[in-house]
Design a protein around this motif. Structure first.
Motif, PDB file in Angstrom:
ATOM      1  N   ILE A 192      -4.462  -3.176  13.731  1.00  0.00           N
ATOM      2  CA  ILE A 192      -4.215  -4.251  12.772  1.00  0.00           C
ATOM      3  C   ILE A 192      -3.177  -3.838  11.737  1.00  0.00           C
ATOM      4  O   ILE A 192      -2.513  -4.696  11.128  1.00  0.00           O
ATOM      5  CB  ILE A 192      -5.534  -4.698  12.078  1.00  0.00           C
ATOM      6  N   CYS A 193      -2.991  -2.545  11.532  1.00  0.00           N
ATOM      7  CA  CYS A 193      -2.014  -2.098  10.533  1.00  0.00           C
ATOM      8  C   CYS A 193      -0.575  -2.254  11.021  1.00  0.00           C
ATOM      9  O   CYS A 193       0.363  -1.937  10.293  1.00  0.00           O
ATOM     10  CB  CYS A 193      -2.295  -0.659  10.107  1.00  0.00           C
ATOM     11  N   GLY A 194      -0.406  -2.763  12.245  1.00  0.00           N
ATOM     12  CA  GLY A 194       0.911  -3.185  12.673  1.00  0.00           C
ATOM     13  C   GLY A 194       1.283  -4.532  12.076  1.00  0.00           C
ATOM     14  O   GLY A 194       2.456  -4.918  12.075  1.00  0.00           O
ATOM     15  N   GLU A 195       0.284  -5.265  11.558  1.00  0.00           N
ATOM     16  CA  GLU A 195       0.536  -6.507  10.836  1.00  0.00           C
ATOM     17  C   GLU A 195       1.002  -6.130   9.441  1.00  0.00           C
ATOM     18  O   GLU A 195       0.396  -5.288   8.781  1.00  0.00           O
ATOM     19  CB  GLU A 195      -0.749  -7.345  10.774  1.00  0.00           C
ATOM     20  N   GLU A 196       2.091  -6.752   8.983  1.00  0.00           N
ATOM     21  CA  GLU A 196       2.779  -6.222   7.812  1.00  0.00           C
ATOM     22  C   GLU A 196       1.930  -6.168   6.553  1.00  0.00           C
ATOM     23  O   GLU A 196       2.030  -5.219   5.774  1.00  0.00           O
ATOM     24  CB  GLU A 196       4.073  -6.998   7.555  1.00  0.00           C
ATOM     25  N   THR A 197       1.080  -7.167   6.317  1.00  0.00           N
ATOM     26  CA  THR A 197       0.297  -7.138   5.075  1.00  0.00           C
ATOM     27  C   THR A 197      -0.843  -6.125   5.148  1.00  0.00           C
ATOM     28  O   THR A 197      -1.169  -5.483   4.154  1.00  0.00           O
ATOM     29  CB  THR A 197      -0.244  -8.538   4.732  1.00  0.00           C
ATOM     30  N   ALA A 198      -1.446  -5.966   6.335  1.00  0.00           N
ATOM     31  CA  ALA A 198      -2.472  -4.933   6.505  1.00  0.00           C
ATOM     32  C   ALA A 198      -1.855  -3.551   6.352  1.00  0.00           C
ATOM     33  O   ALA A 198      -2.466  -2.634   5.794  1.00  0.00           O
ATOM     34  CB  ALA A 198      -3.154  -5.071   7.865  1.00  0.00           C
ATOM     35  N   LEU A 199      -0.626  -3.402   6.837  1.00  0.00           N
ATOM     36  CA  LEU A 199       0.097  -2.141   6.670  1.00  0.00           C
ATOM     37  C   LEU A 199       0.300  -1.830   5.191  1.00  0.00           C
ATOM     38  O   LEU A 199       0.101  -0.687   4.749  1.00  0.00           O
ATOM     39  CB  LEU A 199       1.440  -2.223   7.395  1.00  0.00           C
ATOM     40  N   LEU A 200       0.678  -2.848   4.412  1.00  0.00           N
ATOM     41  CA  LEU A 200       0.898  -2.632   2.980  1.00  0.00           C
ATOM     42  C   LEU A 200      -0.394  -2.232   2.283  1.00  0.00           C
ATOM     43  O   LEU A 200      -0.391  -1.372   1.401  1.00  0.00           O
ATOM     44  CB  LEU A 200       1.490  -3.892   2.345  1.00  0.00           C
ATOM     45  N   GLU A 201      -1.496  -2.863   2.683  1.00  0.00           N
ATOM     46  CA  GLU A 201      -2.792  -2.477   2.120  1.00  0.00           C
ATOM     47  C   GLU A 201      -3.083  -1.006   2.408  1.00  0.00           C
ATOM     48  O   GLU A 201      -3.503  -0.249   1.526  1.00  0.00           O
ATOM     49  CB  GLU A 201      -3.902  -3.358   2.703  1.00  0.00           C
ATOM     50  N   SER A 202      -2.864  -0.596   3.636  1.00  0.00           N
ATOM     51  CA  SER A 202      -3.102   0.790   4.024  1.00  0.00           C
ATOM     52  C   SER A 202      -2.173   1.734   3.263  1.00  0.00           C
ATOM     53  O   SER A 202      -2.591   2.810   2.813  1.00  0.00           O
ATOM     54  CB  SER A 202      -2.889   0.943   5.535  1.00  0.00           C
ATOM     55  N   LEU A 203      -0.917   1.328   3.116  1.00  0.00           N
ATOM     56  CA  LEU A 203       0.058   2.149   2.406  1.00  0.00           C
ATOM     57  C   LEU A 203      -0.335   2.342   0.941  1.00  0.00           C
ATOM     58  O   LEU A 203      -0.023   3.373   0.333  1.00  0.00           O
ATOM     59  CB  LEU A 203       1.436   1.485   2.503  1.00  0.00           C
ATOM     60  N   GLU A 204      -1.040   1.380   0.393  1.00  0.00           N
ATOM     61  CA  GLU A 204      -1.516   1.482  -0.991  1.00  0.00           C
ATOM     62  C   GLU A 204      -2.815   2.275  -1.104  1.00  0.00           C
ATOM     63  O   GLU A 204      -3.365   2.425  -2.190  1.00  0.00           O
ATOM     64  CB  GLU A 204      -1.720   0.083  -1.571  1.00  0.00           C
ATOM     65  N   GLY A 205      -3.313   2.770   0.034  1.00  0.00           N
ATOM     66  CA  GLY A 205      -4.528   3.578   0.019  1.00  0.00           C
ATOM     67  C   GLY A 205      -5.811   2.787   0.190  1.00  0.00           C
ATOM     68  O   GLY A 205      -6.899   3.311  -0.009  1.00  0.00           O
ATOM     69  N   LYS A 206      -5.676   1.532   0.592  1.00  0.00           N
ATOM     70  CA  LYS A 206      -6.845   0.679   0.788  1.00  0.00           C
ATOM     71  C   LYS A 206      -7.153   0.537   2.276  1.00  0.00           C
ATOM     72  O   LYS A 206      -6.417   1.006   3.126  1.00  0.00           O
ATOM     73  CB  LYS A 206      -6.589  -0.705   0.184  1.00  0.00           C
ATOM     74  N   ARG A 207      -8.244  -0.145   2.578  1.00  0.00           N
ATOM     75  CA  ARG A 207      -8.584  -0.460   3.963  1.00  0.00           C
ATOM     76  C   ARG A 207      -7.559  -1.445   4.513  1.00  0.00           C
ATOM     77  O   ARG A 207      -7.126  -2.353   3.820  1.00  0.00           O
ATOM     78  CB  ARG A 207      -9.985  -1.078   4.014  1.00  0.00           C
ATOM     79  N   GLY A 208      -7.152  -1.234   5.764  1.00  0.00           N
ATOM     80  CA  GLY A 208      -6.145  -2.091   6.370  1.00  0.00           C
ATOM     81  C   GLY A 208      -6.687  -3.459   6.719  1.00  0.00           C
ATOM     82  O   GLY A 208      -7.179  -3.681   7.829  1.00  0.00           O
TER      83      GLY A 208
END
Length: 524
Positions: free
Chosen positions: A274-290
């Protein structure tokens, strides 16, 4: 040293595929044999040419060009020296001039022009093959002109959505903010895809240059490459290339003496699809759950840490340097319709000659499967092909003459996605493949929306009832499955849920006999 005694240059790939097939052992054996025989060589660890069935592919530089030998095992090396391969002599594994191998010669390599030719981590090698020509030109242009150049090129996102890259950049450039970001989505998780990995491992400076040009265009000063943890060689190559580029002032403060600055980091993801989806990726990049974000706001306006963010796929960003180096008109001269430029397509699955093929949009699926791929590895007829990853539809042979461009594929219910092509022969059970799609979604869903989270789980149960039930039960369950797919398509928050039905419905439509009841797959 005289020309007669000059060391012979030998190339052995350092690409992950070649390494998995023993390239390190082959390189060590070549160095050992050369030392034992008192022969001076220059051993270069290049990238892969993308002809994976020939890996490890050893190349020898000769006056006539680079002569290839492959696939080579470490036990073959002594025999190669005995045969005189350093002068391009004949051998059972000899392939002749590498550039003349039809698989390679029939391609239009723009993005992959250097891949397999250069040492991926040599900045002088990169500079000697048109590297940073695009950035040098970009530094002479205002941001608006850079955005316009990308718009004029017709470049569309190569990650799947095919959204015009220049429009995304234009939105970020027009949004006022004290901090802007450029984020590269390198979370390559689609089945049968490896072009992103090859760029990162085999030509990392190209991606860095593309991201730097994007930063200049929109006024960003920081960037991140989000790479899945399953790509350790790519991560190592990127980190080393970033350090080299920074040391040479192609990154960092006041790039090449200009007023522009750009700092770049690699961030490692945990491998969630799911972190291939751009907004989930941004969440992960911020240290949150994707987890997927609702849109609007778009990431171009409120992206990473709430700031305007360019987020593009690896191939999208890697296509930018040649556009700036040679101009938009050069790039848009390739392709067809609204699909301009080239796309690196990846042949995988049950295919005789698996690998990477970069072609201008407009090549047919049949050409890729037969002329390049050589049919199935099993020798059996091709029954189905999935294009565009695990959420892409399954296409039957009747659609193999479809031209590969975004609109032509959409017209027949297909999609290009990231260019991954997975081949199945006539032994495949398409009901099992449909079930796999639903099960994949159930496992990989972020769980934020009900249609995706619950729909995929119910989808697995319904397909099991179709396959295992009586005729009257199957008819009812197929209708229920189609209704469920409609709900997922129209009610899911992101493409994960809305696209999972595509492989399921295509299996029902094109291969109804695999659902156990003859024509029941097409039941209303």
């Amino acid at each position: 040293m005289s020309a007669l005694n000059a060391p012979v240059t030998i190339y052995v790939p350092r690409d992950s595929t070649a390494l998995a097939l023993g390239a390190d052992q082959v390189a060590a054996a070549i160095a050992q044999q050369a030392a034992q025989r008192g022969i001076s060589i220059n051993l270069v660890r290049n990238g892969s040419r993308g002809m994976f069935w020939l890996e490890p592919l050893v190349e020898v530089a000769t006056a006539a060009g680079r002569i290839g030998y492959g696939p080579v095992e470490s036990d073959d090396v002594a025999g190669l020296f005995d045969a005189g391969f350093l002068s391009g002599a004949q051998h059972s594994s000899a392939l002749g001039l590498v550039e003349e191998i039809p698989y390679l010669k029939k391609q239009e390599r723009l993005t992959f022009a250097r891949v397999g030719i250069t040492d991926p981590l040599s900045l002088p090698d990169y500079l000697g093959h048109e590297g940073y020509a695009g950035l040098r030109r970009a530094l002479t242009m205002p941001g608006a002109a850079l955005v316009q150049e990308v718009l004029d090129s017709g470049l569309r996102g190569r990650g799947g959505a095919a959204f015009p890259t220049g429009i995304k950049w234009k939105t970020v450039a027009a949004t006022a903010a004290t901090q802007k970001y450029v984020v590269c989505n390198a979370d390559e998780g689609d089945s049968g895809t490896f072009s992103d990995r090859m760029v990162m491992e085999d030509d990392p400076f190209m991606l860095i240059e593309g991201m730097t040009i994007a930063a200049l265009a929109v006024g960003a000063t920081r960037g991140y490459i989000y790479v899945r943890s399953e790509y350790p060689h790519a991560i190592a190559a990127l980190n080393q290339a970033i350090a080299t580029a920074t040391g040479a002032n192609y990154l960092g403060d006041n790039i090449l003496g200009s007023a522009s600055s750009f700092h770049l980091e690699v961030r490692k993801g945990a491998g969630a699809y799911i972190c291939g989806e751009e907004t989930a990726l941004l969440e992960s990049l911020e240290g949150k759950r994707g987890v997927v974000r609702a849109k609007p706001p778009l990431p171009a306006i409120e992206g990473l840490f709430g700031q305007p963010t360019v987020i593009n796929n690896v191939i999208s960003l890697a296509s930018v340097p040649i556009i700036l180096a040679r101009g938009a008109a050069f790039y848009k001269n390739y392709g067809m319709g609204r699909s301009l430029g080239t796309l690196p397509m990846q042949l995988a699955g049950n295919i005789r000659r698996g690998g990477l093929v970069e072609k201008a949009f407009g090549v047919t699926l049949r050409e890729l499967l037969q002329d390049f791929g050589g049919g199935t590895a099993s020798g059996k007829p091709i029954r189905a092909v999935q294009v565009g990853g695990p959420l892409g539809p399954y296409l039957p042979p009747s659609l193999f003459d479809t031209k590969l461009d975004y609109e032509a594929m959409a017209a027949v219910g297909g999609m290009l996605g990231h260019g991954g092509i997975v081949v199945f022969d006539d032994s495949v059970d398409m009901a099992k493949q449909a079930r796999y799609a639903m099960e994949f979604c159930a496992i990989e869903s972020c769980g934020k929306c009900t249609p995706c989270r619950i729909g995929s789980t119910r989808g697995v149960e319904v397909i099991d009832k179709i396959v295992g039930g009586e005729s009257h039960v199957a008819v009812q369950q197929i209708k229920l499955l189609r209704d469920l797919c409609d709900t997922m398509v129209n009610g899911s928050l992101c493409a994960m849920g809305s696209m999972t039905p595509l492989p399921v419905l295509s299996a029902l439509d094109h291969f109804p006999e695999d659902f156990g009841k003859g024509e029941l797959g097409q039941a209303a």
